[in-house]
Design a protein around this motif. Sequence first.
Motif, PDB file in Angstrom:
ATOM      1  N   GLY A  68       0.976  -1.265   0.064  1.00 26.24           N
ATOM      2  CA  GLY A  68       0.080   0.108  -0.253  1.00 26.24           C
ATOM      3  C   GLY A  68       0.849   1.226  -0.139  1.00 26.24           C
ATOM      4  N   ARG A  69       0.333   2.402  -0.408  1.00 24.65           N
ATOM      5  CA  ARG A  69       0.758   3.744  -0.169  1.00 24.65           C
ATOM      6  C   ARG A  69       0.228   4.847   0.362  1.00 24.65           C
ATOM      7  NH1 ARG A  69       4.351   0.683  -0.920  1.00 24.65           N
ATOM      8  NH2 ARG A  69       5.895   0.401  -2.475  1.00 24.65           N
ATOM      9  N   VAL A  70       0.746   5.651   0.946  1.00 24.00           N
ATOM     10  CA  VAL A  70       0.117   6.933   1.581  1.00 24.00           C
ATOM     11  C   VAL A  70       0.869   8.027   1.080  1.00 24.00           C
ATOM     12  CG1 VAL A  70      -0.455   8.147   3.489  1.00 24.00           C
ATOM     13  CG2 VAL A  70      -0.690   5.416   3.645  1.00 24.00           C
ATOM     14  N   VAL A  71      -0.317   9.000   0.559  1.00 22.49           N
ATOM     15  CA  VAL A  71       0.604  10.313   0.340  1.00 22.49           C
ATOM     16  C   VAL A  71       0.058  11.184   1.321  1.00 22.49           C
ATOM     17  CG1 VAL A  71       0.371  12.246  -1.602  1.00 22.49           C
ATOM     18  CG2 VAL A  71       0.565   9.674  -2.410  1.00 22.49           C
ATOM     19  N   ALA A  72       0.727  11.938   1.940  1.00 17.60           N
ATOM     20  CA  ALA A  72       0.504  12.696   2.970  1.00 17.60           C
ATOM     21  C   ALA A  72       0.559  14.270   2.533  1.00 17.60           C
ATOM     22  CB  ALA A  72       1.299  12.080   4.322  1.00 17.60           C
ATOM     23  N   VAL A  73      -0.360  15.116   2.563  1.00 14.32           N
ATOM     24  CA  VAL A  73      -0.547  16.388   2.013  1.00 14.32           C
ATOM     25  C   VAL A  73      -0.457  17.198   3.265  1.00 14.32           C
ATOM     26  CG1 VAL A  73      -1.279  18.170   0.409  1.00 14.32           C
ATOM     27  CG2 VAL A  73      -0.987  15.626  -0.222  1.00 14.32           C
ATOM     28  N   ASP A  74       0.001  18.344   3.605  1.00 13.78           N
ATOM     29  CA  ASP A  74      -0.019  19.350   4.331  1.00 13.78           C
ATOM     30  C   ASP A  74       0.654  20.692   4.018  1.00 13.78           C
ATOM     31  OD1 ASP A  74      -1.031  19.433   7.572  1.00 13.78           O
ATOM     32  OD2 ASP A  74       0.431  21.152   7.071  1.00 13.78           O
ATOM     33  N   PRO A  75       0.145  21.938   3.918  1.00 10.84           N
ATOM     34  CA  PRO A  75       0.477  23.030   3.388  1.00 10.84           C
ATOM     35  C   PRO A  75       1.509  23.778   4.332  1.00 10.84           C
ATOM     36  CG  PRO A  75      -1.672  23.371   4.273  1.00 10.84           C
ATOM     37  CD  PRO A  75      -1.414  21.886   4.555  1.00 10.84           C
ATOM     38  N   ALA A  76       1.756  23.242   5.903  1.00 14.45           N
ATOM     39  CA  ALA A  76       2.410  24.105   6.586  1.00 14.45           C
ATOM     40  C   ALA A  76       3.939  23.928   6.456  1.00 14.45           C
ATOM     41  CB  ALA A  76       2.136  23.604   8.209  1.00 14.45           C
ATOM     42  N   GLU A  77       4.525  25.152   6.625  1.00 12.85           N
ATOM     43  CA  GLU A  77       5.926  25.237   6.564  1.00 12.85           C
ATOM     44  C   GLU A  77       6.717  24.102   7.488  1.00 12.85           C
ATOM     45  OE1 GLU A  77       7.732  27.059   4.443  1.00 12.85           O
ATOM     46  OE2 GLU A  77       5.826  27.949   3.813  1.00 12.85           O
ATOM     47  N   LEU A  78       7.739  23.475   6.916  1.00 11.86           N
ATOM     48  CA  LEU A  78       8.396  22.387   7.794  1.00 11.86           C
ATOM     49  C   LEU A  78       9.132  22.818   8.805  1.00 11.86           C
ATOM     50  CD1 LEU A  78       9.989  20.355   4.695  1.00 11.86           C
ATOM     51  CD2 LEU A  78       7.821  19.736   5.913  1.00 11.86           C
ATOM     52  N   ASP A  79       9.317  24.121   8.980  1.00 17.24           N
ATOM     53  CA  ASP A  79      10.018  24.685  10.244  1.00 17.24           C
ATOM     54  C   ASP A  79       8.960  25.048  11.318  1.00 17.24           C
ATOM     55  OD1 ASP A  79       9.065  26.995   9.063  1.00 17.24           O
ATOM     56  OD2 ASP A  79      11.130  28.048   9.004  1.00 17.24           O
ATOM     57  N   TYR A  80       7.710  24.603  10.952  1.00 16.04           N
ATOM     58  CA  TYR A  80       6.532  24.833  11.844  1.00 16.04           C
ATOM     59  C   TYR A  80       6.661  24.291  13.250  1.00 16.04           C
ATOM     60  CZ  TYR A  80       1.652  25.013  14.020  1.00 16.04           C
ATOM     61  OH  TYR A  80       0.728  25.234  14.754  1.00 16.04           O
ATOM     62  N   GLU A  81       6.733  24.859  14.233  1.00 18.50           N
ATOM     63  CA  GLU A  81       6.887  24.197  15.727  1.00 18.50           C
ATOM     64  C   GLU A  81       5.631  23.640  16.259  1.00 18.50           C
ATOM     65  OE1 GLU A  81       9.247  26.752  17.763  1.00 18.50           O
ATOM     66  OE2 GLU A  81      11.159  26.195  16.997  1.00 18.50           O
ATOM     67  N   SER A  82       5.559  22.468  16.712  1.00 20.64           N
ATOM     68  CA  SER A  82       4.430  21.930  17.268  1.00 20.64           C
ATOM     69  C   SER A  82       4.825  21.937  18.572  1.00 20.64           C
ATOM     70  CB  SER A  82       4.280  20.145  16.845  1.00 20.64           C
ATOM     71  OG  SER A  82       3.127  19.743  17.584  1.00 20.64           O
ATOM     72  N   SER A  83       3.657  22.754  19.245  1.00 21.68           N
ATOM     73  CA  SER A  83       3.665  22.925  20.763  1.00 21.68           C
ATOM     74  C   SER A  83       3.337  21.552  21.510  1.00 21.68           C
ATOM     75  CB  SER A  83       2.738  23.872  21.237  1.00 21.68           C
ATOM     76  OG  SER A  83       1.343  23.576  20.820  1.00 21.68           O
ATOM     77  N   ARG A  84       2.881  20.596  20.836  1.00 18.34           N
ATOM     78  CA  ARG A  84       2.628  19.450  21.548  1.00 18.34           C
ATOM     79  C   ARG A  84       3.749  18.447  21.540  1.00 18.34           C
ATOM     80  NH1 ARG A  84       1.181  14.181  20.444  1.00 18.34           N
ATOM     81  NH2 ARG A  84       0.610  14.318  18.423  1.00 18.34           N
ATOM     82  N   LEU A  85       4.700  18.551  20.520  1.00 18.95           N
ATOM     83  CA  LEU A  85       6.004  17.863  20.396  1.00 18.95           C
ATOM     84  C   LEU A  85       7.057  18.363  20.898  1.00 18.95           C
ATOM     85  CD1 LEU A  85       5.431  16.542  16.806  1.00 18.95           C
ATOM     86  CD2 LEU A  85       4.964  15.161  18.978  1.00 18.95           C
ATOM     87  N   MET A  86       7.324  18.234  22.099  1.00 21.30           N
ATOM     88  CA  MET A  86       8.485  18.891  22.869  1.00 21.30           C
ATOM     89  C   MET A  86       9.670  18.003  23.007  1.00 21.30           C
ATOM     90  SD  MET A  86       7.310  21.683  23.448  1.00 21.30           S
ATOM     91  CE  MET A  86       8.483  22.596  24.451  1.00 21.30           C
ATOM     92  N   ALA A  87      10.842  18.318  22.588  1.00 24.06           N
ATOM     93  CA  ALA A  87      11.910  17.807  22.734  1.00 24.06           C
ATOM     94  C   ALA A  87      12.254  17.334  24.298  1.00 24.06           C
ATOM     95  CB  ALA A  87      13.041  18.208  21.966  1.00 24.06           C
ATOM     96  N   PRO A  88      13.364  16.625  24.531  1.00 24.00           N
ATOM     97  CA  PRO A  88      13.615  16.504  25.911  1.00 24.00           C
ATOM     98  C   PRO A  88      14.287  17.825  26.574  1.00 24.00           C
ATOM     99  CG  PRO A  88      14.474  14.488  24.758  1.00 24.00           C
ATOM    100  CD  PRO A  88      13.754  15.459  23.854  1.00 24.00           C
ATOM    101  N   GLU A  89      14.672  18.500  25.957  1.00 23.17           N
ATOM    102  CA  GLU A  89      15.494  19.684  26.086  1.00 23.17           C
ATOM    103  C   GLU A  89      14.655  21.016  26.347  1.00 23.17           C
ATOM    104  OE1 GLU A  89      16.321  19.432  21.743  1.00 23.17           O
ATOM    105  OE2 GLU A  89      16.311  17.937  23.449  1.00 23.17           O
ATOM    106  N   GLY A  90      13.333  20.580  26.126  1.00 26.01           N
ATOM    107  CA  GLY A  90      12.081  21.583  26.332  1.00 26.01           C
ATOM    108  C   GLY A  90      11.852  22.479  24.901  1.00 26.01           C
ATOM    109  N   ALA A  91      12.490  22.403  23.724  1.00 28.26           N
ATOM    110  CA  ALA A  91      12.194  23.205  22.496  1.00 28.26           C
ATOM    111  C   ALA A  91      11.357  22.167  21.901  1.00 28.26           C
ATOM    112  CB  ALA A  91      13.420  23.310  21.931  1.00 28.26           C
ATOM    113  N   PRO A  92      10.497  23.015  20.954  1.00 30.64           N
ATOM    114  CA  PRO A  92       9.505  21.913  20.187  1.00 30.64           C
ATOM    115  C   PRO A  92      10.106  21.601  19.067  1.00 30.64           C
ATOM    116  CG  PRO A  92       8.416  24.041  20.838  1.00 30.64           C
ATOM    117  CD  PRO A  92       9.921  24.338  21.173  1.00 30.64           C
TER     118      PRO A  92
END
Length: 308
Positions: A68-92
């Motif tokens: 199977g295949r999935v084509v995943a589309v999103d218009p957001a910039e790739l440097d958009y920071e997700s507030s839910r995804l926090m790295a261990p050092e605290g930065a998104p």
Amino acid sequence: MSTQLDAASIARISLHNPAYFSIQHSQTIHRLALLQHWKIPTNSKVLELGCGQGDCTAVLANAVGEQGRVVAVDPAELDYESSRLMAPEGAPYTLGQAQSHISQGPLGGRITWVQQTPLDYLSSLSSPSSDSSSASEGKAFDVTVLAHCLWYFASPSLILSTFRVLKQHSKRLLLAEWSLVATHPSAQPHVLAALTQAALECRKAKDSDSNVRTVLAPRRLTELALAAGWQLESETLMQGGEGLLDGQWEVSACLSSSFEREVEEQVSDERERAVVLASRDACEASLDGIQGGRKGVRAMDVWVASFV
């Protein structure tokens, strides 16, 4: 012979802070529950619009199997920071980091990421041949999935246009969105928080990157799909698991001091400003009967639908 991964294994493939693995795990479990209603066959070619960081993308890639295949589309910039995804050092983490992390995992070969608006991507596809013996022959995708992304669209008319174009390229349309129904009383603040944010958004002078831009209930979304030529195959409401923190996140955003400042800055008419703030006050007041206050808020019910 390929075997499908369980929720924990898929969650580990997605980029997350190990200290908060339970958050990613709950999001994955929720999307696996959506797939139980949609019944996407193995080997399907899937288009996902509004894929974001790939929470649903990974689940879809697991479901379709090696062929199977999935084509995943999103218009957001790739440097958009997700507030839910926090790295261990605290930065998104950024969107690009999240998608790249999934690509490097065992499901990555089944996924193609596309950074475009849905309509721009769809306009790049070839139209099905007019001499096909069946209306579904020649369509590029077996199914198209929009999971918790419809409220990000700028307007109902944009959703309608997208649904119409999708009819040319996909055999089925699978939707999942917050329903504005709170079967569990502790989910009511989530409903009020969403409506409050939408009340502000529609009074802004220009578009923003808010999580809640165009709020439509299931009835209105169904009307748009029908107007675009789709037929409703099935629909249901399901309660989210206790581990889903979306309700808590949206309530916190609604009750933040920055939200109140934004209302004062963006809404010039005093009566309109009063409406938005009254809705915010109702959201805050609804916490009084909930054990644990904000931390006791559950996510509202989810509408899950299939169109053909």
